[in-house]
Design a protein around this motif. Structure first.
Motif, PDB file in Angstrom:
ATOM      1  N   UNK A 109      19.736  44.658 -10.233  1.00  0.00           N
ATOM      2  CA  UNK A 109      20.107  46.042  -9.950  1.00  0.00           C
ATOM      3  C   UNK A 109      21.541  46.071  -9.455  1.00  0.00           C
ATOM      4  N   UNK A 110      22.019  47.254  -9.136  1.00  0.00           N
ATOM      5  CA  UNK A 110      23.355  47.360  -8.566  1.00  0.00           C
ATOM      6  C   UNK A 110      23.416  46.630  -7.230  1.00  0.00           C
ATOM      7  N   UNK A 111      22.290  46.612  -6.506  1.00  0.00           N
ATOM      8  CA  UNK A 111      22.262  45.891  -5.222  1.00  0.00           C
ATOM      9  C   UNK A 111      22.430  44.386  -5.427  1.00  0.00           C
ATOM     10  N   UNK A 112      21.757  43.835  -6.446  1.00  0.00           N
ATOM     11  CA  UNK A 112      21.902  42.391  -6.685  1.00  0.00           C
ATOM     12  C   UNK A 112      23.314  42.073  -7.164  1.00  0.00           C
ATOM     13  N   UNK A 113      23.936  42.991  -7.917  1.00  0.00           N
ATOM     14  CA  UNK A 113      25.323  42.789  -8.336  1.00  0.00           C
ATOM     15  C   UNK A 113      26.250  42.786  -7.127  1.00  0.00           C
ATOM     16  N   UNK A 114      26.037  43.742  -6.230  1.00  0.00           N
ATOM     17  CA  UNK A 114      26.860  43.823  -5.024  1.00  0.00           C
ATOM     18  C   UNK A 114      26.709  42.560  -4.170  1.00  0.00           C
ATOM     19  N   UNK A 115      25.488  42.086  -4.013  1.00  0.00           N
ATOM     20  CA  UNK A 115      25.260  40.867  -3.229  1.00  0.00           C
ATOM     21  C   UNK A 115      25.936  39.655  -3.858  1.00  0.00           C
ATOM     22  N   UNK A 116      25.875  39.544  -5.169  1.00  0.00           N
ATOM     23  CA  UNK A 116      26.503  38.415  -5.863  1.00  0.00           C
ATOM     24  C   UNK A 116      28.013  38.434  -5.660  1.00  0.00           C
ATOM     25  N   UNK A 117      28.615  39.598  -5.855  1.00  0.00           N
ATOM     26  CA  UNK A 117      30.069  39.718  -5.708  1.00  0.00           C
ATOM     27  C   UNK A 117      30.480  39.467  -4.258  1.00  0.00           C
ATOM     28  N   UNK A 118      29.762  40.055  -3.317  1.00  0.00           N
ATOM     29  CA  UNK A 118      30.079  39.856  -1.901  1.00  0.00           C
ATOM     30  C   UNK A 118      29.959  38.393  -1.516  1.00  0.00           C
ATOM     31  N   UNK A 119      28.913  37.725  -1.992  1.00  0.00           N
ATOM     32  CA  UNK A 119      28.739  36.304  -1.707  1.00  0.00           C
ATOM     33  C   UNK A 119      29.907  35.489  -2.261  1.00  0.00           C
ATOM     34  N   UNK A 120      30.304  35.770  -3.501  1.00  0.00           N
ATOM     35  CA  UNK A 120      31.427  35.047  -4.102  1.00  0.00           C
ATOM     36  C   UNK A 120      32.724  35.293  -3.330  1.00  0.00           C
ATOM     37  N   UNK A 121      32.939  36.542  -2.901  1.00  0.00           N
ATOM     38  CA  UNK A 121      34.145  36.868  -2.120  1.00  0.00           C
ATOM     39  C   UNK A 121      34.147  36.112  -0.792  1.00  0.00           C
TER      40      UNK A 121
END
Length: 193
Positions: free
Chosen positions: A19-31
């Motif tokens: 979902x958009x939440x899992x996308x946000x978590x992935x990007x935030x984790x990478x950042x």
């Protein structure tokens, strides 16, 4: 090209349990991982203008033809599904005549997001070639790349990637929404104790 490779890039809309939440978590984790390592990260938010409506059927079929796992029968089914589509405009009691529709993926169908993902496949390949991480949600994409503070040339892949993106978008009748792209740089301002 194998169909398992088709959605290698993170196209959230076409994946189960994403979902958009899992996308946000992935990007935030990478950042956070990059900034914790002492690097800055450049994040670009890109939005394509009316992309779902401008996906050219001939180009989409060409992408499908290059997928090794899509057989002739399935390819003919896709050709049939996309061909001979028409539209008309109705205003009150007036209707225009039917006009052939040669672009756009059918919206509201289960295949629409998958076909659009296949249409964007070359975009994901550009990001991969330049070593840039990406995430997609329909016609919105987030691309990001760590910038090594000791290597001033670490921005070069982003610039080369943007040049390739511009060329690909022109070839595929797609445009960036001029007012929406944003660029952000994340960095750790003080060293942890």
């Amino acid at each position: 090209m194998h169909t398992a490779f088709l959605l290698f890039f993170n196209q959230v809309i076409a994946k189960a349990f994403h979902s958009t939440e899992s996308a946000l978590l992935r990007i935030l984790n990478d950042l956070l991982l990059s900034t914790d390592a002492g690097d800055s990260v450049i994040l670009m938010l890109l939005d394509l203008t009316a992309a779902i409506n401008t996906a050219d059927h001939t180009i989409l079929i060409s992408h499908l033809e290059h997928c090794e796992d899509i057989g002739d029968t399935a390819l003919e089914w896709f050709r049939s599904y996309l061909s001979k589509r028409c539209f008309s405009i109705k205003f009150g009691s007036y209707s225009s005549s039917l006009v052939p529709l040669h672009c756009g993926v059918p919206q509201g169908s289960i295949l629409g997001p998958i076909l659009f993902s296949l249409y964007l496949l070359p975009l994901g390949l550009i990001f991969k070639r330049h070593g840039i991480s990406c995430h997609f949600y329909a016609d919105d994409s987030q691309i990001y790349l760590p910038l090594n503070r000791n290597d001033h040339s670490s921005l070069i892949p982003v610039l080369k990637c943007l040049k390739d993106i511009k060329a690909l978008l022109a070839q595929n009748f797609l445009n960036l929404h001029e007012g929406k792209p944003e660029v952000m740089v994340y960095m750790l301002l003080c060293q942890p104790i």
